[in-house]
Design an enzyme around this catalytic site. Structure first.
Site, PDB file in Angstrom:
ATOM      1  N   LYS A 186       0.847  -1.194   0.000  1.00 42.44           N
ATOM      2  CA  LYS A 186       0.000   0.000   0.000  1.00 42.44           C
ATOM      3  C   LYS A 186       0.876   1.235   0.000  1.00 42.44           C
ATOM      4  O   LYS A 186       1.956   1.253   0.596  1.00 42.44           O
ATOM      5  CB  LYS A 186      -0.907   0.016   1.247  1.00 42.44           C
ATOM      6  N   GLU A 231      -8.706  12.193  12.379  1.00 42.62           N
ATOM      7  CA  GLU A 231      -7.846  11.086  12.819  1.00 42.62           C
ATOM      8  C   GLU A 231      -6.956  11.480  13.987  1.00 42.62           C
ATOM      9  O   GLU A 231      -6.074  12.342  13.864  1.00 42.62           O
ATOM     10  CB  GLU A 231      -6.986  10.578  11.655  1.00 42.62           C
TER      11      GLU A 231
END
Length: 430
Positions: A186, A231
């Site tokens: 990723k 976040e």
């Protein structure tokens, strides 16, 4: 893009060597924290659902850079915390001596800093306090009152940053090819966008708009970097550690029934679940050495925000020793950064690929941003849904996690959705 302000860069050896003198007093609730911010370039903010901290003025500041930026900042902070003279009536996380910080995403290039405001106003629950901080002497306490109304930006226009949408799709396709060839699992790729107004933009305008529109996010500003991040990289409070991991995103339509169906689709998406698993695993692995016990949920939940929905997991733990000076909230943030949510997997391969193909300098975008008190407790988010402001120009950022079956066109649409919070905050009233 953001140039350091003259106040933040002013060096006075006598001020640096003098101990900080700190006084925190309880005050009556005066309403919105952000409404108290004066017209001052050095304002700082960390606010969620009306609670948090705001500050202004500069009592002390330290800029760092390079691979040792976190360690140098922590050492500087512990020296000040160790010599400070503090009287604290509140005795809560965020009262007494406190600093705000913002750190570069990459080792190079990048500029990072910790700043101690002269005035900090905080609220937690029904308790509100004011802290005044000075080098060698304590300044007079401020009179708290809402500042005058802030003017909206005028004539804002937008333009592509380093890459156009089409060019960025090509970069995403390149990353997907490398992932499928086995180079990595990723990578998170970002792009930027420029906004230009007819006159200088007062950062208090977008801050207030973000706090109103995204109350579940942490609205922040430190040295020209502002935003509303969903976040929480890490929170440390009296020995307890929490981290909110977001990875896997789908855009909202505004139709409640349709959005519920999309949320269910997101929760079953193999692509998004794979991306999310990498991010949770990276956070859990980084926190494990610091914790005596941890709780990592088996499955994520769907976090609903006004513009998008995310797969989310709250990781929690108990640190080995709350008095360990090497386990401050900033140390924990440094050990977590860059997580798979903003870098990729494996970390070193992903960050190298970002530098190779992303085509721009992230600066402090996607780096840790937040605050810390003298005990080492604090909150550090990831500087997402964010922008750098300088005069009448604003540089906006948005990023997407790329995995093996990512579609470049879909990733571009996701990135456009992530520009929405800051883009809308630069507009006038509805």
């Amino acid at each position: 893009m953001t140039e350091p302000s003259s106040r933040l860069d002013a060096s006075d050896p006598s001020r640096e060597s003098a101990p900080l003198v700190v006084r925190t007093v309880l005050v009556e609730d005066t309403g919105s924290l952000l409404a108290l911010l004066p017209e001052d370039r050095d304002v700082t903010a960390w606010v969620r659902r009306g609670e948090g901290l705001v500050g202004w003025g500069v009592a002390a500041v330290r800029r760092t850079s390079g691979p040792g930026r976190f360690e140098e900042a922590r050492t500087w902070w512990l020296e000040h915390a160790g010599t400070a003279v503090v009287r604290d009536e509140a005795c809560l996380p965020g009262s007494g001596l406190v600093c705000f910080g913002s750190f570069a995403f990459a080792d190079e290039p990048g500029d990072s800093l910790l700043v101690v405001p002269e005035v900090v106003v905080g609220r937690r629950g029904d308790t509100m306090w004011v802290t005044t901080i000075g080098a060698g002497t304590i300044p007079a306490g401020p009179g708290l009152a809402a500042a005058e109304a802030v003017d909206a930006p005028v004539g804002v226009t937008f333009a592509d940053g380093a890459l156009s949408g089409t060019e960025w799709e090509t970069v995403v396709a390149d990353a997907v090819r490398r992932i499928n060839e086995g180079a990595l699992e990723k990578v998170v790729l970002a792009r930027d966008l420029y906004a230009t107004a007819e006159q200088d933009i007062d950062v208090r305008w977008p801050l207030n708009r973000l706090a109103e529109s995204y109350p579940m996010c942490w609205t922040f500003h430190v040295d020209g970097l502002f935003g509303a991040t969903p976040e929480m990289l890490v929170r440390r409070e009296r020995g307890l550690v929490t981290s909110r991991v977001l990875a896997g995103t789908i855009r909202r339509t505004g139709d409640d029934a349709r959005d519920m169906a999309l949320a269910a689709t997101l929760a079953r998406s193999s692509k998004d679940l794979e991306e999310h698993e990498y991010a949770v695993r990276s956070v859990a692995d980084a926190l494990a050495p610091h914790c005596s016990s941890m709780n990592v949920p088996e499955a994520p939940f769907v976090l609903h925000l006004p513009n998008v929905m995310h797969l989310a997991t709250d990781v929690a733990g108990v640190i080995h020793d709350a008095d360990d000076p090497s386990a401050t909230s900033l140390d924990l943030a440094a050990s977590l950064h860059p997580s798979a949510a903003v870098g990729g997997t494996p970390t070193d391969v992903a960050t190298a690929l970002i530098l190779e193909i992303e085509g721009m300098d992230r600066g402090r975008y996607a780096g840790p941003v937040g605050w810390m008190d003298a005990s080492g407790d604090g909150e550090w988010g990831l500087a997402l849904r964010s922008a750098e402001i300088e005069g009448r120009r604003v540089r906006l950022f948005a990023g997407c996690g790329i995995v093996a079956d990512s579609d470049p066109e879909s990733e571009l649409a996701e990135g456009q959705a992530k520009f929405v919070p800051v883009r809308d905050s630069l507009g006038g009233t509805d």
